[in-house]
Scaffold this motif. Sequence first.
Motif, PDB file in Angstrom:
ATOM      1  N   SER A 198       0.819  -1.213   0.000  1.00  0.00           N
ATOM      2  CA  SER A 198       0.000   0.000   0.000  1.00  0.00           C
ATOM      3  C   SER A 198       0.847   1.255   0.000  1.00  0.00           C
ATOM      4  CB  SER A 198      -0.931   0.005   1.220  1.00  0.00           C
ATOM      5  OG  SER A 198      -1.815  -1.095   1.191  1.00  0.00           O
ATOM      6  N   PHE A 227       0.828   2.899  -3.311  1.00  0.00           N
ATOM      7  CA  PHE A 227      -0.427   3.597  -3.599  1.00  0.00           C
ATOM      8  C   PHE A 227      -0.505   4.922  -2.853  1.00  0.00           C
ATOM      9  CE2 PHE A 227      -4.689   4.444  -1.896  1.00  0.00           C
ATOM     10  CZ  PHE A 227      -5.361   4.771  -3.070  1.00  0.00           C
ATOM     11  N   LEU A 250       1.713   7.672  -4.330  1.00  0.00           N
ATOM     12  CA  LEU A 250       1.105   8.290  -5.515  1.00  0.00           C
ATOM     13  C   LEU A 250      -0.101   9.135  -5.134  1.00  0.00           C
ATOM     14  CD1 LEU A 250       1.225   5.225  -7.963  1.00  0.00           C
ATOM     15  CD2 LEU A 250       2.754   7.192  -7.929  1.00  0.00           C
ATOM     16  N   LEU A 251      -0.906   8.608  -4.190  1.00  0.00           N
ATOM     17  CA  LEU A 251      -2.109   9.331  -3.786  1.00  0.00           C
ATOM     18  C   LEU A 251      -1.757  10.669  -3.148  1.00  0.00           C
ATOM     19  CD1 LEU A 251      -5.189   9.350  -3.385  1.00  0.00           C
ATOM     20  CD2 LEU A 251      -4.809   8.191  -1.187  1.00  0.00           C
ATOM     21  N   VAL A 301      -0.965  13.231  -5.828  1.00  0.00           N
ATOM     22  CA  VAL A 301      -2.187  13.648  -6.533  1.00  0.00           C
ATOM     23  C   VAL A 301      -3.041  14.546  -5.644  1.00  0.00           C
ATOM     24  CG1 VAL A 301      -4.330  12.814  -7.546  1.00  0.00           C
ATOM     25  CG2 VAL A 301      -2.193  11.627  -8.028  1.00  0.00           C
ATOM     26  N   ILE A 338      -8.795   9.946 -12.061  1.00  0.00           N
ATOM     27  CA  ILE A 338      -7.468   9.484 -11.646  1.00  0.00           C
ATOM     28  C   ILE A 338      -7.553   8.630 -10.383  1.00  0.00           C
ATOM     29  CG2 ILE A 338      -5.220  10.266 -10.778  1.00  0.00           C
ATOM     30  CD1 ILE A 338      -5.455  12.663 -12.621  1.00  0.00           C
ATOM     31  N   ILE A 339      -8.393   9.047  -9.438  1.00  0.00           N
ATOM     32  CA  ILE A 339      -8.487   8.325  -8.170  1.00  0.00           C
ATOM     33  C   ILE A 339      -9.181   6.983  -8.344  1.00  0.00           C
ATOM     34  CG2 ILE A 339      -9.521   8.330  -5.866  1.00  0.00           C
ATOM     35  CD1 ILE A 339      -7.103  10.117  -6.061  1.00  0.00           C
ATOM     36  N   ILE A 399      -7.707   4.865 -11.995  1.00  0.00           N
ATOM     37  CA  ILE A 399      -6.282   4.537 -12.103  1.00  0.00           C
ATOM     38  C   ILE A 399      -5.728   4.067 -10.756  1.00  0.00           C
ATOM     39  CG2 ILE A 399      -4.001   5.418 -12.672  1.00  0.00           C
ATOM     40  CD1 ILE A 399      -5.296   7.339 -14.631  1.00  0.00           C
ATOM     41  N   LEU A 400      -5.729   4.957  -9.749  1.00  0.00           N
ATOM     42  CA  LEU A 400      -5.029   4.646  -8.507  1.00  0.00           C
ATOM     43  C   LEU A 400      -5.694   3.504  -7.739  1.00  0.00           C
ATOM     44  CD1 LEU A 400      -3.946   8.141  -7.127  1.00  0.00           C
ATOM     45  CD2 LEU A 400      -2.650   6.482  -8.453  1.00  0.00           C
ATOM     46  N   VAL A 450      -4.856   0.329  -9.348  1.00  0.00           N
ATOM     47  CA  VAL A 450      -3.471  -0.025  -9.035  1.00  0.00           C
ATOM     48  C   VAL A 450      -3.392  -0.673  -7.657  1.00  0.00           C
ATOM     49  CG1 VAL A 450      -1.190   0.928  -8.514  1.00  0.00           C
ATOM     50  CG2 VAL A 450      -2.430   1.691 -10.541  1.00  0.00           C
ATOM     51  N   LEU A 451      -4.117  -0.112  -6.680  1.00  0.00           N
ATOM     52  CA  LEU A 451      -4.134  -0.685  -5.331  1.00  0.00           C
ATOM     53  C   LEU A 451      -4.720  -2.095  -5.342  1.00  0.00           C
ATOM     54  CD1 LEU A 451      -3.662  -0.265  -2.301  1.00  0.00           C
ATOM     55  CD2 LEU A 451      -5.979   0.670  -2.168  1.00  0.00           C
TER      56      LEU A 451
END
Length: 636
Positions: free
Chosen positions: A380, A383, A386-387, A390, A449-450, A453-454, A457-458
């Motif tokens: 995590s 993630f 990156l979060l 953003v 994006i949240i 994408i993100l 990814v998580l």
Amino acid sequence: MEKLGPRRVGLFNWDDRDRRGFHDELQALLPSHRETLIPSAIPPKQVTIVALRLKYQVEQVIPCELPEDRITQPHSNVLTPAVINTAKSAGTFAGSSDDHGACVVYCLLIAANWCRLQAQLELWDADLHNLRATACEMMAKTIIEQEEDMTYLMQGLLLKRYSVLVDGEPTKAANAIEKAVDLHALRVIGCSGYQKCIGYLWRGWLVQDEDDPSRFVDYKLKTDTRYWAHLDPDRMRVPQYQNAVQIIVSLVYLALYTGAINTINPTGDLDSVESLLYLFTLASICDELAKFYKVGRFYLGFWNVFNTALYAILSVSFVTRCIALANQPGASEREKYNTLSYNFLAFSAPMFWMRLMLYFDGFRFFGAMLVVLKVMFRESLIFFALLLVVLVGFLQAFVGMDQVDENLTAVRFIITEMANAIMGSPEFDVWDKFAPPFGLILYYIYTFIITVILLNVLIALYNSAYEDITQNAIDEYLALFSQKTLQFVRAPDENVFLPPFNLLELVGLSLPLEWWMPKHAYEKLNDYVMAVIYSPILLVTAYMETRSARRVRFNRGRNESDDDTVEVWEQLLDQVDFEGEGWGKRVEGSRPDVVRDGVSVAVEGVAGGVKELKEEIRELREEVRGLRERSGGTGG
């Protein structure tokens, strides 16, 4: 005061000398409980030379990249018996009669760690170096499994402590059991000899020698069937007994919390249940602070942070309750702080129940799930990194739109809506009047994006972590259990006072008595106190050990290992004679050759046929030559 509690500790204490280059020690579980360094069983320089020999051997055996299954498969054609025998002889030095073969397993683990460090430094050859590290682990596993002398295996190969030289100075002494856990060498941890040794440590059948901390010896009363002989408070150092006490105390702690949260006192007074709850919390805080003081920042781990958060919430609840008690009964301030105290107390309920998993990891189901959760939390971090980037970018954009008129009025609205998007419930209609049309467009981009994408990814990271662990769940559980055992063994307390009994040690023994009382008398007093507070547990453990002693005697009478058990399929085994009735010969005649695959067998058959054909041709040529000689050399 205990030197270091044998409870859950993630890392160990380093002094300044140990910090230089000791990358292989970063994951150690606990520091030594003794103030003096434990000496290496063999001079560190010779241990280092053995490790260098083994690394050189692996580099010659695996000069190029190979498929990993050629290394890990049983009866590997790369790690042949000759290679294993050469590795075993690495501890023999020319001109010396001493055989240091007992350190070979430890040195193989050191060599494996060196290869993995080299893989990080030389990324272009990372696969090759990681393969060599795997080969070192497989060689160590093979040596352990081939050893038939259990005493030498446990007390020599696995439990003797050694040091290597780093920057010209020896590292802290460790044994192969500890090093395998530190390096998370699952192939070594999962082998039978290693787990047998862990089982002996868990049961307390192998204990650290009081005179020589670098070695372990058999428990002297392992075969003593007298009940009173086992009523010894020192047996509370046994890992399984300490673990049992921790589980019992945790259940009592949870029961106190349940009683406190379900018996609200509107007047704000502290009843006996709440007083015991906060007393247990104080004991746990003292234990955590003592370990953090001795270990330092390397002590911090997931469960330590989790427990610290729980204790912080309970401390806030206690402080607000004290503020409420400082006001007169019936006052509005008293009622306000009393309600706030109970709200904090209720807020900690999920953490209380999740905390039980910390002590139930000895059960296979909970242990495997804890490993999965640990890996998921580690994954995590990618993630959340990156979060964070953003979130900061979009938050600055939204706040900038809000302060165009030099008046910030929607900060709370912005933060709430951004959090809703992360939790999967975005609201787009409310953005129509926020800096149109830029606010709505930017929120669409942020939500995409949240959520698309993100979060995906998580989910992918979680799926990968879950698959990696579940595919190797048994070895991961064995590694977790081994780590749990070593947390008790690597740094046993001289006097085992688990929370909340550590308060009794602190207030009743250490502070008033330890500084002036003779050491022998103080130790005897500690034994008496431990015998009293642990008497219910000792009565049960003494009974368990008498039963265990009878089983050990029974097994030794049958020339079996001490921990052997008679299973269902073994009950009538002594009444069957497979050889006498001819069944063994029939099985031998139909048994396939599983060591070699079918292609190898076919190739060997063809090679044998070609060899026979060459022999026949040679004999035929000899016959023709003989006929020619008898006929005077003329053709016939």
